[in-house]
Design a protein around this motif. Structure first.
Motif, PDB file in Angstrom:
ATOM      1  N   ALA A 136     -10.683 -30.323-104.333  1.00  0.00           N
ATOM      2  CA  ALA A 136     -10.031 -29.145-104.699  1.00  0.00           C
ATOM      3  C   ALA A 136      -8.926 -28.518-103.663  1.00  0.00           C
ATOM      4  O   ALA A 136      -7.730 -28.431-103.998  1.00  0.00           O
ATOM      5  CB  ALA A 136     -10.813 -28.041-104.940  1.00  0.00           C
ATOM      6  N   ALA A 137      -9.305 -28.888-102.378  1.00  0.00           N
ATOM      7  CA  ALA A 137      -8.242 -28.404-101.236  1.00  0.00           C
ATOM      8  C   ALA A 137      -7.048 -29.321-101.507  1.00  0.00           C
ATOM      9  O   ALA A 137      -5.951 -28.930-101.258  1.00  0.00           O
ATOM     10  CB  ALA A 137      -8.796 -28.558-100.111  1.00  0.00           C
ATOM     11  N   ALA A 138      -7.100 -30.835-101.507  1.00  0.00           N
ATOM     12  CA  ALA A 138      -6.131 -31.722-101.601  1.00  0.00           C
ATOM     13  C   ALA A 138      -5.398 -31.375-102.746  1.00  0.00           C
ATOM     14  O   ALA A 138      -4.187 -31.698-102.858  1.00  0.00           O
ATOM     15  CB  ALA A 138      -6.981 -33.121-101.707  1.00  0.00           C
ATOM     16  N   LYS A 139      -5.881 -31.267-104.143  1.00  0.00           N
ATOM     17  CA  LYS A 139      -5.215 -30.873-105.270  1.00  0.00           C
ATOM     18  C   LYS A 139      -4.066 -29.733-105.085  1.00  0.00           C
ATOM     19  O   LYS A 139      -3.164 -29.902-105.596  1.00  0.00           O
ATOM     20  CB  LYS A 139      -6.053 -30.923-106.396  1.00  0.00           C
ATOM     21  N   ALA A 140      -4.948 -28.698-104.457  1.00  0.00           N
ATOM     22  CA  ALA A 140      -4.055 -27.476-104.448  1.00  0.00           C
ATOM     23  C   ALA A 140      -2.892 -27.599-103.494  1.00  0.00           C
ATOM     24  O   ALA A 140      -1.727 -27.242-103.776  1.00  0.00           O
ATOM     25  CB  ALA A 140      -4.824 -26.316-103.609  1.00  0.00           C
ATOM     26  N   LEU A 141      -2.993 -28.502-102.385  1.00  0.00           N
ATOM     27  CA  LEU A 141      -1.986 -28.720-101.363  1.00  0.00           C
ATOM     28  C   LEU A 141      -0.804 -29.655-102.327  1.00  0.00           C
ATOM     29  O   LEU A 141       0.262 -29.272-102.101  1.00  0.00           O
ATOM     30  CB  LEU A 141      -2.460 -29.396-100.051  1.00  0.00           C
ATOM     31  N   ALA A 142      -1.318 -30.808-102.794  1.00  0.00           N
ATOM     32  CA  ALA A 142      -0.587 -31.783-103.483  1.00  0.00           C
ATOM     33  C   ALA A 142       0.266 -30.743-104.530  1.00  0.00           C
ATOM     34  O   ALA A 142       1.572 -31.073-104.748  1.00  0.00           O
ATOM     35  CB  ALA A 142      -1.279 -32.708-104.113  1.00  0.00           C
ATOM     36  N   TRP A 143      -0.390 -29.957-105.180  1.00  0.00           N
ATOM     37  CA  TRP A 143       0.462 -29.305-106.337  1.00  0.00           C
ATOM     38  C   TRP A 143       1.453 -28.363-105.491  1.00  0.00           C
ATOM     39  O   TRP A 143       2.676 -28.130-105.877  1.00  0.00           O
ATOM     40  CB  TRP A 143      -0.577 -28.677-107.217  1.00  0.00           C
TER      41      TRP A 143
END
Ligand code: KG4
Ligand code: ZN
Length: 363
Positions: free
Chosen positions: A103-110
């Protein structure tokens, strides 16, 4: 933590790791130059339970993930613009723990408009030996992952193309070490403690079984060794399962006897691993396969003193190069995730925001 061997060129990837009980983030350039490597361990939270408690682990990841990622970026001295992609260990592991990292990686990527790369934690352990070093392995190689959750052998055609040859049919080797430490009253995590005590003990004091399984098998089994240690310490049980009662408890052992049990356990555990490693190399000697050129080892148990020494002796005897991670990269870390992420990015193996966490591995 800028290394002296740091390539100035190559893709730069932020890696995030949260599969078990370490919250970690790292920035790696060119696949092997580690610009930062932050690890927040939860060891103290789980010690009183004698093992990792999934609920406690995921809650602790949630509290730590943001400061850990921020420190990794700050310490790398790499601006947001210099980061090409975000890699995250998305399998295998504890699902509640994995989800926090994903979830953290997705939020940052977005938010940053970066690509996202899902990395297999087990294959990343095999990349750990290539971090911070000039000595890269030649392929084909035999890969061995020895950790708290896995004992697996791989034929490696490259760092990205791996084929699983064998795995444990019961306990992983690290799990067996942790249970051995519990039996001997040494606490958690057991591996480093049993290893340290084994240095002082007599490894022939007990003749513990070395698991071979059927001829030709490349699978591992460590539950017989664990049971043999339990019976040596506590005597033969009366009754079965949770209701079993033992002749004695572990507290009757003096310090020297504990050292001897550790040394004898370690001799059998490492011998079983070396036997299968050599068997795997031999099986690839036929005409169908290109000859093996290297041995690559990773995972928490690759920190083990005896395993490192015996692997070196085996590699020397067979004329192969051995690639072991430096101590910092043996245990769970995000540098191995970011490093393998760089290789995946260069090969065009990227994901999108539908990336999900999976408790099960492919291997
Ligand atoms: O790779 P890792 O950090 O986590 C997993 O992916 O499982 O491995 C942790 C395991 C633990 O079981 C720990 O007891 C073991 O690695 N370990 C060791 C040593 N250091 C850590 N086992 C034997 N000898 C060591 N020196
Ligand atoms: Zn691991």
């Amino acid at each position: 933590m800028r290394g002296s061997d740091q390539p100035t060129l190559g893709t730069t990837v932020l890696g995030i790791e949260s599969s078990c009980d370490e919250t970690a983030a790292a920035v790696v350039r060119g696949g092997r130059a580690v610009l930062s490597n932050i690890i927040a361990t939860q060891e103290e939270l789980h010690e009183e339970y004698g093992g990792v408690v999934p609920e406690i682990a995921s809650r602790a990841h949630l509290e730590r993930i943001h400061p850990v990622v921020r420190r990794a970026i700050e310490q790398a001295g790499a601006g947001r613009d210099e980061i090409d992609a975000i890699a995250v260990g998305h399998r295998p592991g504890l699902i509640g723990s994995l989800l926090v990292g994903v979830a953290a990686a997705k939020a940052l990527a977005w938010a940053w408009g970066k690509r996202i790369i899902g990395v297999d934690h087990i294959i990343a352990h095999l990349h750990a030996a290539s971090l911070g070093t000039e000595a890269l392995p030649e392929f084909p190689a035999i890969g061995l992952v020895v950790s708290g959750g896995h004992s697996s052998l791989f034929a490696m055609h490259s760092a990205l193309e791996v084929e699983c040859l064998g795995r444990t049919i019961d306990d992983a080797i690290g799990e067996a070490y942790d249970k051995a430490a519990m039996i001997l009253g040494l606490g958690f995590p057991g591996g480093p403690r049993v290893d340290a005590r084994a240095q002082r003990g007599d490894d022939r004091a007990h003749d513990f079984p070395i698991s071979r399984l059927e001829p030709g098998s490349l699978d591992f089994s460590f539950s017989g060794l664990k049971t043999a240690l339990l019976y040596a310490v506590r005597g033969t049980p009366t009754g079965r399962g949770a209701g079993a009662t033992f002749e004695r408890d572990a507290s009757r052992l003096n310090e020297a006897e504990i050292d001897d049990h550790c040394a004898s356990f370690q001799r059998a555990a490492v011998a079983a691993v070396m036997l299968k490693l050599e068997r795997a190399i031999e099986q690839r000697r036929d005409l169908q396969h290109k000859p093996i050129r290297s041995i690559i080892i990773g995972g928490g148990v690759s920190a083990n003193t005896r395993l490192r020494a015996e692997a070196q002796a085996l590699a020397d005897r067979l004329g192969l190069s051995l690639h072991l991670p430096v101590m910092t990269y043996c245990l769970d870390n995000a540098a191995m995730i970011a490093g393998l992420g760089c290789l995946r990015l260069d090969a065009g193996l990227v994901n999108d925001l539908t990336l999900s966490a999976s408790p099960a591995g492919t291997y």
